[in-house]
Design a protein around this motif. Structure first.
Motif, mmCIF file in Angstrom:
data_model
loop_
_atom_site.group_PDB
_atom_site.id
_atom_site.type_symbol
_atom_site.label_atom_id
_atom_site.label_comp_id
_atom_site.label_asym_id
_atom_site.label_seq_id
_atom_site.Cartn_x
_atom_site.Cartn_y
_atom_site.Cartn_z
ATOM 1 N N ALA A 93 0.841 -1.198 0.000
ATOM 2 C CA ALA A 93 0.000 0.000 0.000
ATOM 3 C C ALA A 93 0.881 1.254 0.000
ATOM 4 N N PHE A 94 1.919 1.183 0.789
ATOM 5 C CA PHE A 94 2.862 2.309 0.863
ATOM 6 C C PHE A 94 3.479 2.562 -0.511
ATOM 7 N N ASN A 95 3.938 1.479 -1.131
ATOM 8 C CA ASN A 95 4.547 1.595 -2.460
ATOM 9 C C ASN A 95 3.570 2.207 -3.464
ATOM 10 N N LEU A 96 2.360 1.682 -3.438
ATOM 11 C CA LEU A 96 1.373 2.161 -4.412
ATOM 12 C C LEU A 96 1.129 3.661 -4.204
ATOM 13 N N SER A 97 0.984 4.019 -2.952
ATOM 14 C CA SER A 97 0.694 5.422 -2.654
ATOM 15 C C SER A 97 1.827 6.327 -3.133
ATOM 16 N N ARG B 218 -1.717 10.968 4.555
ATOM 17 C CA ARG B 218 -0.951 11.504 5.684
ATOM 18 C C ARG B 218 0.327 10.704 5.886
ATOM 19 N N LEU B 219 0.193 9.406 5.775
ATOM 20 C CA LEU B 219 1.322 8.528 6.072
ATOM 21 C C LEU B 219 2.427 8.625 5.021
ATOM 22 N N THR B 220 2.029 8.912 3.781
ATOM 23 C CA THR B 220 2.998 8.783 2.695
ATOM 24 C C THR B 220 3.428 10.100 2.064
ATOM 25 N N ILE B 221 2.794 11.185 2.452
ATOM 26 C CA ILE B 221 3.095 12.438 1.761
ATOM 27 C C ILE B 221 4.578 12.794 1.878
ATOM 28 N N MET C 252 -4.791 5.916 4.868
ATOM 29 C CA MET C 252 -4.483 4.880 3.872
ATOM 30 C C MET C 252 -5.714 4.044 3.489
ATOM 31 N N GLU C 253 -6.848 4.314 4.099
ATOM 32 C CA GLU C 253 -8.028 3.489 3.814
ATOM 33 C C GLU C 253 -8.314 3.413 2.324
ATOM 34 N N TYR C 254 -8.172 4.559 1.684
ATOM 35 C CA TYR C 254 -8.511 4.621 0.267
ATOM 36 C C TYR C 254 -7.588 3.720 -0.542
ATOM 37 N N PRO D 106 11.570 8.044 3.213
ATOM 38 C CA PRO D 106 12.665 8.898 3.675
ATOM 39 C C PRO D 106 12.866 8.744 5.180
ATOM 40 N N VAL D 107 11.792 8.524 5.844
ATOM 41 C CA VAL D 107 11.897 8.352 7.288
ATOM 42 C C VAL D 107 12.852 7.206 7.557
ATOM 43 N N ALA D 108 12.505 6.113 6.974
ATOM 44 C CA ALA D 108 13.303 4.917 7.169
ATOM 45 C C ALA D 108 14.742 5.202 6.786
ATOM 46 N N ALA D 109 14.868 5.791 5.640
ATOM 47 C CA ALA D 109 16.196 6.041 5.119
ATOM 48 C C ALA D 109 16.995 6.899 6.075
#
Lengths: 69, 293, 69, 69, 69, 69, 69
Positions: free
Chosen positions: B222-226, B234-237, D1-3, D61-64
């Motif tokens: 999901a993260f990758n797709l986003s 919010r999580l991925t911006i 992330m629901e969407y 980037p966080v992870a990185a």
């Protein structure tokens, strides 16, 4: 990524990232702007410290795109 | 059939009817083996399951009769009879029932003739035993023992019974003296019936670690797709911005767009290229001056 | 993976991951729901710290977390 | 992330990612659906090879940044 | 970086990266455009395969040092 | 390392790396040229695939070389 | 990268990096010089401590290499 670039361009130019501004930039590049995406982008950016995100990217090894397997 | 039923004493008839009712009133019916479980532990288990599941102990023949009388797919449970069977009735999810029963298992001392559920290991180190015949008992089952400071000490860690092997009388005796309880005792679910299907323990045992991994995998997808599709959340911006910035830097460096923000990257790149070529030249006889490196 | 996605959707929506909820989500996506799988999932997730699993994914961004079977 | 999860669920279920379908899935999970976000999602995914996008590692980037610490 | 963002925006929008287009995008974002920088940008990008360049890691020296620690 | 940069500059400009060319570049930068070094460099680079070396440097670092100093 | 090579060559030769000097070096290598790029380069380098940037680059490590995997 057009929408993101538009936002980053505005940020770098010291302009506010509003729906109006993003739309104007996208249009200037001939993009057929979808309002919903602009709205979603602006909303998502509301809670983000862009400067920080940019700086973090600078630290990150840029390899990002690495085709996973 | 009807004639045969007449021959059942009243109490047996009642018992069969009770079993049938239990089966009919619960979506999940498990069959468990009660063999070798001490009565005290059965009490504990019943108490632990109260409100969740009911254990119905009965004679195998009566359970079988009840299953036969009900017929249909629930009768397939008969194939899973083992030892002293009991039925367990619950409204719970059969997978959760399995987990619950696993959790009610406790460690017990091994009796001679039982099968080791896993490798039984005797660790090295001091014991509380005073020197005496115990040393010989240890040695007979292959545990190297010495006397040290007036006490018996086990010299090295030993596997005395391998998983699946029978625990003989001597080993069982030594283990019990050492206080090692290798046996898992509790209600072992042999099978569970739910909505027309019989589930075996293999089907009911869920691998939670695998499940957590799938969750993690799905989350990264999901993260990758986003990020890859630039759908901001919010999580991925932050990651999306990072991606765009990285792309811009990459293009800038690659193309040699001399902008302040990336000029140091470009210098670094040129410097590394120079070094690579310098080293190649050095390998072929060109002397490098000190400042190069 | 539909079942997992359904669970994550519920988790992200702040809803409880119950058999009923998972089934409803799957059905809404036109999935022919297998009751046993729903039950297995719900039972498994009872003891899984979803937040932690997600964070693990965030830290190990390499897509190839490999679908553990 | 629901969407995003809703989209992934539909994708895995072999269903088309339309505004209607996404909305149905989100509603089934009790999400208060924002039409604009649904629209943005569907629009953004239109030209995307989802299979590829899912499996392509997107460096967080966080992870990185973490190792830098 | 505004100039590069403008170029990438055009690239993503499927437009050509010409001095005219870059200038238009920058202006739409309120940037006071420097012709020389636009010229330099367009010249630099002339022979570059942007798609490829995007994915090619540009070593970030800063970051680099970190892991060593 | 002026000599190497001169060679790289020529390579990038699509010019041959000859003693004459290297000398000309160095002189244009006001370097007092040592003929012997130019000769040695040109000879050494004869068998070097510069393109390959550069590309390797772009992706992976030469840092390793440093300790040699 | 010709322009940056020229600049670093000048830097290594202890010469100032001016538009004039960069242009002279590039020309000596037969490069058709684009004034705008020279200007951009010199402007970008104005406030940069080249020595420092070089040293940082020397430390630069493998970050990028990561991708493949």
């Amino acid at each position: 990524m057009e929408y993101i670039y538009a936002a980053l361009l505005l940020h770098n130019a010291g302009k506010e990232i509003t729906e109006e501004n993003v739309t104007a930039v996208l249009k200037s590049a001939g993009v057929e702007v979808q309002d919903a995406r602009v709205k979603a982008l602006v909303a998502a950016l509301e809670d983000v410290n862009i400067e920080e995100a940019i700086n973090r990217a600078a630290l990150a090894p840029v390899a990002a795109a690495a085709p996973a397997a | 059939m009807a004639l045969y039923t007449h021959h059942l004493p009243r109490w047996k008839r009642d018992e069969v009817e009770e079993i049938k009712r239990g089966i009919q009133e619960h979506p999940v019916v498990g069959i468990v083996n009660m063999h070798g479980i001490p009565a005290s532990q059965v009490q504990d288990i019943r108490r632990n399951l109260r409100g969740t599941a009911r254990v119905k102990m009965s004679r195998n023949t009566l359970i079988e009769r009840a299953l036969n009388e009900l017929g249909g797919s629930v009768a397939d449970l008969k194939e899973h009879f083992e030892g002293q069977s009991a039925l367990i009735f619950t409204n719970e999810n059969p997978f959760r029932l399995f987990k619950l029963l696993e959790q009610t298992k406790t460690k017990m001392a091994a009796k001679p003739g039982e099968i080791a559920p896993e490798d039984i290991v005797v660790p090295k180190g001091p014991t509380t035993f005073k020197p005496g015949p115990i040393v010989g008992e240890f040695q007979q089952v292959g545990i190297p023992a010495v006397i040290e400071g007036g006490k018996v000490k086990i010299r090295e860690t030993k596997t005395v019974v391998k998983k699946g092997e029978v625990i003989n009388r001597k080993v069982a005796g030594v283990l019990s003296k050492l206080g090692i309880k290798p046996m898992d005792v509790g209600l072992a679910l042999q099978a569970a019936y739910y909505r027309g299907s019989v589930f075996t323990p293999e089907m009911l045992a869920i691998d939670e670690e695998a499940c957590a991994k799938k969750i993690a995998f799905a989350a990264s997808q999901a993260f990758n797709l986003s990020v890859n599709a630039a759908i901001p959340t919010r999580l991925t911006i932050g990651a999306i911005i990072g991606r765009a910035v990285s792309e811009a830097r990459n293009v800038g460096v690659e193309a040699g767009v001399y902008e302040k923000d990336i000029i140091d990257l470009i210098i670094g790149r040129a410097r590394r290229e120079m070094l690579a070529v310098a080293l190649a030249a050095q390998a072929r006889g060109f002397d490098l001056d000190e400042e190069t490196l």
